[in-house]
Design an enzyme around this catalytic site. Sequence first.
Site, PDB file in Angstrom:
ATOM      1  N   ASP A 123      57.272  31.736  33.420  1.00  0.00           N
ATOM      2  CA  ASP A 123      57.106  30.278  33.352  1.00  0.00           C
ATOM      3  C   ASP A 123      56.774  29.869  31.916  1.00  0.00           C
ATOM      4  O   ASP A 123      55.615  29.772  31.529  1.00  0.00           O
ATOM      5  CB  ASP A 123      56.038  29.761  34.318  1.00  0.00           C
ATOM      6  CG  ASP A 123      56.506  29.824  35.765  1.00  0.00           C
ATOM      7  OD1 ASP A 123      57.698  30.108  36.002  1.00  0.00           O
ATOM      8  OD2 ASP A 123      55.672  29.575  36.653  1.00  0.00           O
ATOM      9  N   TYR A 177      58.619  24.975  31.340  1.00  0.00           N
ATOM     10  CA  TYR A 177      58.593  23.964  32.418  1.00  0.00           C
ATOM     11  C   TYR A 177      59.565  22.810  32.136  1.00  0.00           C
ATOM     12  O   TYR A 177      59.374  21.707  32.648  1.00  0.00           O
ATOM     13  CB  TYR A 177      57.185  23.416  32.655  1.00  0.00           C
ATOM     14  CG  TYR A 177      56.320  24.360  33.450  1.00  0.00           C
ATOM     15  CD1 TYR A 177      55.730  25.463  32.849  1.00  0.00           C
ATOM     16  CD2 TYR A 177      56.097  24.166  34.807  1.00  0.00           C
ATOM     17  CE1 TYR A 177      54.950  26.333  33.569  1.00  0.00           C
ATOM     18  CE2 TYR A 177      55.313  25.042  35.538  1.00  0.00           C
ATOM     19  CZ  TYR A 177      54.740  26.114  34.913  1.00  0.00           C
ATOM     20  OH  TYR A 177      53.969  26.984  35.633  1.00  0.00           O
ATOM     21  N   ASN A 204      60.054  31.530  37.900  1.00  0.00           N
ATOM     22  CA  ASN A 204      60.944  30.600  38.613  1.00  0.00           C
ATOM     23  C   ASN A 204      61.346  29.413  37.745  1.00  0.00           C
ATOM     24  O   ASN A 204      62.433  28.853  37.900  1.00  0.00           O
ATOM     25  CB  ASN A 204      60.298  30.114  39.909  1.00  0.00           C
ATOM     26  CG  ASN A 204      58.924  29.534  39.714  1.00  0.00           C
ATOM     27  OD1 ASN A 204      58.035  30.203  39.170  1.00  0.00           O
ATOM     28  ND2 ASN A 204      58.708  28.302  40.151  1.00  0.00           N
ATOM     29  N   HIS A 261      56.672  38.154  38.122  1.00  0.00           N
ATOM     30  CA  HIS A 261      56.185  36.780  38.165  1.00  0.00           C
ATOM     31  C   HIS A 261      55.435  36.466  39.452  1.00  0.00           C
ATOM     32  O   HIS A 261      54.322  35.959  39.429  1.00  0.00           O
ATOM     33  CB  HIS A 261      57.331  35.793  37.971  1.00  0.00           C
ATOM     34  CG  HIS A 261      56.853  34.393  37.841  1.00  0.00           C
ATOM     35  ND1 HIS A 261      56.048  33.980  36.791  1.00  0.00           N
ATOM     36  CD2 HIS A 261      57.007  33.300  38.625  1.00  0.00           C
ATOM     37  CE1 HIS A 261      55.743  32.706  36.931  1.00  0.00           C
ATOM     38  NE2 HIS A 261      56.306  32.268  38.038  1.00  0.00           N
ATOM     39  N   HIS A 292      51.955  29.449  46.997  1.00  0.00           N
ATOM     40  CA  HIS A 292      52.945  30.528  46.843  1.00  0.00           C
ATOM     41  C   HIS A 292      52.586  31.733  47.718  1.00  0.00           C
ATOM     42  O   HIS A 292      52.935  32.872  47.389  1.00  0.00           O
ATOM     43  CB  HIS A 292      53.068  30.948  45.377  1.00  0.00           C
ATOM     44  CG  HIS A 292      53.442  29.826  44.455  1.00  0.00           C
ATOM     45  ND1 HIS A 292      54.544  29.024  44.667  1.00  0.00           N
ATOM     46  CD2 HIS A 292      52.857  29.362  43.321  1.00  0.00           C
ATOM     47  CE1 HIS A 292      54.622  28.130  43.702  1.00  0.00           C
ATOM     48  NE2 HIS A 292      53.603  28.289  42.890  1.00  0.00           N
ATOM     49  N   HIS A 326      52.588  32.945  38.256  1.00  0.00           N
ATOM     50  CA  HIS A 326      53.061  32.054  39.314  1.00  0.00           C
ATOM     51  C   HIS A 326      51.975  31.206  39.971  1.00  0.00           C
ATOM     52  O   HIS A 326      52.103  29.995  40.068  1.00  0.00           O
ATOM     53  CB  HIS A 326      53.816  32.873  40.362  1.00  0.00           C
ATOM     54  CG  HIS A 326      54.748  32.082  41.219  1.00  0.00           C
ATOM     55  ND1 HIS A 326      55.483  31.016  40.746  1.00  0.00           N
ATOM     56  CD2 HIS A 326      55.087  32.201  42.540  1.00  0.00           C
ATOM     57  CE1 HIS A 326      56.232  30.519  41.729  1.00  0.00           C
ATOM     58  NE2 HIS A 326      56.003  31.221  42.827  1.00  0.00           N
ATOM     59  N   VAL A 327      50.917  31.848  40.456  1.00  0.00           N
ATOM     60  CA  VAL A 327      49.830  31.101  41.093  1.00  0.00           C
ATOM     61  C   VAL A 327      48.869  30.643  40.007  1.00  0.00           C
ATOM     62  O   VAL A 327      48.400  31.453  39.212  1.00  0.00           O
ATOM     63  CB  VAL A 327      49.084  31.982  42.117  1.00  0.00           C
ATOM     64  CG1 VAL A 327      47.945  31.204  42.748  1.00  0.00           C
ATOM     65  CG2 VAL A 327      50.054  32.484  43.178  1.00  0.00           C
ATOM     66  N   HIS A 328      48.559  29.375  39.994  1.00  0.00           N
ATOM     67  CA  HIS A 328      47.812  28.835  38.851  1.00  0.00           C
ATOM     68  C   HIS A 328      46.305  28.967  39.065  1.00  0.00           C
ATOM     69  O   HIS A 328      45.564  27.992  39.186  1.00  0.00           O
ATOM     70  CB  HIS A 328      48.249  27.409  38.572  1.00  0.00           C
ATOM     71  CG  HIS A 328      49.707  27.363  38.251  1.00  0.00           C
ATOM     72  ND1 HIS A 328      50.220  27.891  37.085  1.00  0.00           N
ATOM     73  CD2 HIS A 328      50.768  26.944  38.962  1.00  0.00           C
ATOM     74  CE1 HIS A 328      51.526  27.766  37.095  1.00  0.00           C
ATOM     75  NE2 HIS A 328      51.893  27.206  38.215  1.00  0.00           N
TER      76      HIS A 328
END
Length: 454
Positions: A182, A185, A219, A304, A314, A341-343
């Site tokens: 990522d 964006y 992604n 990711h 997610h 991926h997971v913030h």
Amino acid sequence: MADQFHRLLLAAIIFFGLLLSFCHGGVTSSFVRKLEKTIDMPLDADVFRVPHGYNAPQQVHITQGNMDGSAVIVSWVTQDEPGSNMVLYGTSEDNLKFQAKGKLTQYKYYTYKSGFIHHCTLRNLKVVGIGNTTRQFWFTTPPEVGPDVPYTFGPHSYDSNSTLSHYELNPIKGEAVLFVGDLSYADNYPNHDNVRWDTWGRFVERSVAYQPWIWTAGNHEIDFAPEIGETKPFKPFSHRYTVPYKASGSTAPFWYSIKRASAHVIVLSSYSAYGKYTPQYKWLEEEFPKVNRSETPWLIVLMHSPWYNSYNYHYMEGESMRVMYEPWFVQNKVDVVFAGHVHAYERSHRISNIAYNIINGDCMPVDDPSAPVYITIGDGGNLEGLATNMTDPQPKYSAYREASFGHAIFSIKNRTHAYYAWHRNQDGNAVVADSMWFYNRYWGSVDGSITTIS
Ligand SMILES: [Fe+2]
């Protein structure tokens, strides 16, 4: 020839300091971050500024250029005209007696047309942009690959201004970034406004022009948009970020491996086919036997989408890849897996979940000293904001989780020990929110795993 340049230039960006060393087990952090909206930086933000001068090279970034780190890929963009493809380099500003010729690429995305994107492989960079405005950069070539070579990685995901600043200021000096996906964006903007790829490239230049970032596709790199006629996945990412995938026998730039100092790093693609018989599967199957733990004791995997994630964001997205590859990770004693991926932030115990078959019903993760520690470091800060919604209660396999932005350092000391620390952004750099000593799975004591789920 390259040896004589070896480590003659020092990019001393981050200096050494003292960190606290302690470990948590099964902790959901009570830390409550200050409420502040994640603000999307405007196009005219200072950090996006175009460098002065006609056709000045911009968005300079470097990554490893071959399997063992003795080559570096230098990439940059010129906006006004193609300009020179040449990079002059040497061991000092006054001694740029070598040169390398790069390749030029350009792409269109909907109504956007990119600048002139240059990629050039070399061994020691000093100047980019001959013929027009020149800009100078420097980097340190890595130590030769070897089992006891100390080396410090900075695992990153999407970088907010705050996260990058904290990484730069950390007293432990990160020498290369393991980027878990990522990037820009751009796909969050109308028609995937690719200007955001340019602004992101300028924003991170202050770090990635001086130390290599090892790229993993997320992604947000897919940029698949059939509604505007863009049907080739990874198009902007592929043009802009070149990796040495062929050196590891890969057939695509989204899964590959490198050796750096005492680490063998495997990069996987959560968004390319990974089922049995696919190119990625076949490559990984053949890759593990090539890992020589006598040469590179530390086996690190980047991906990711996390396999173990107890946030409600997610959730289970990494599950099908886990089912395919987790037994290999255990058999080959992977030391650590970094995902994004997971913030938010999360670290697992050493666990595996490979016993299950459709008859026995054994579907709970169990302690496994041969298994990696799974770390979700998808916490750089992004438009979507923090993932604060966690499964409750915290699963036993989850050692520490916290809904903060931050950055990490993975500091290899020798073949047996590595120190890992995660810092939240809202404290000074001396404050470590989560840390552990890693004992190498191949060379370290099996009993060295200092946390368990029981
Ligand atoms: Fe993502």
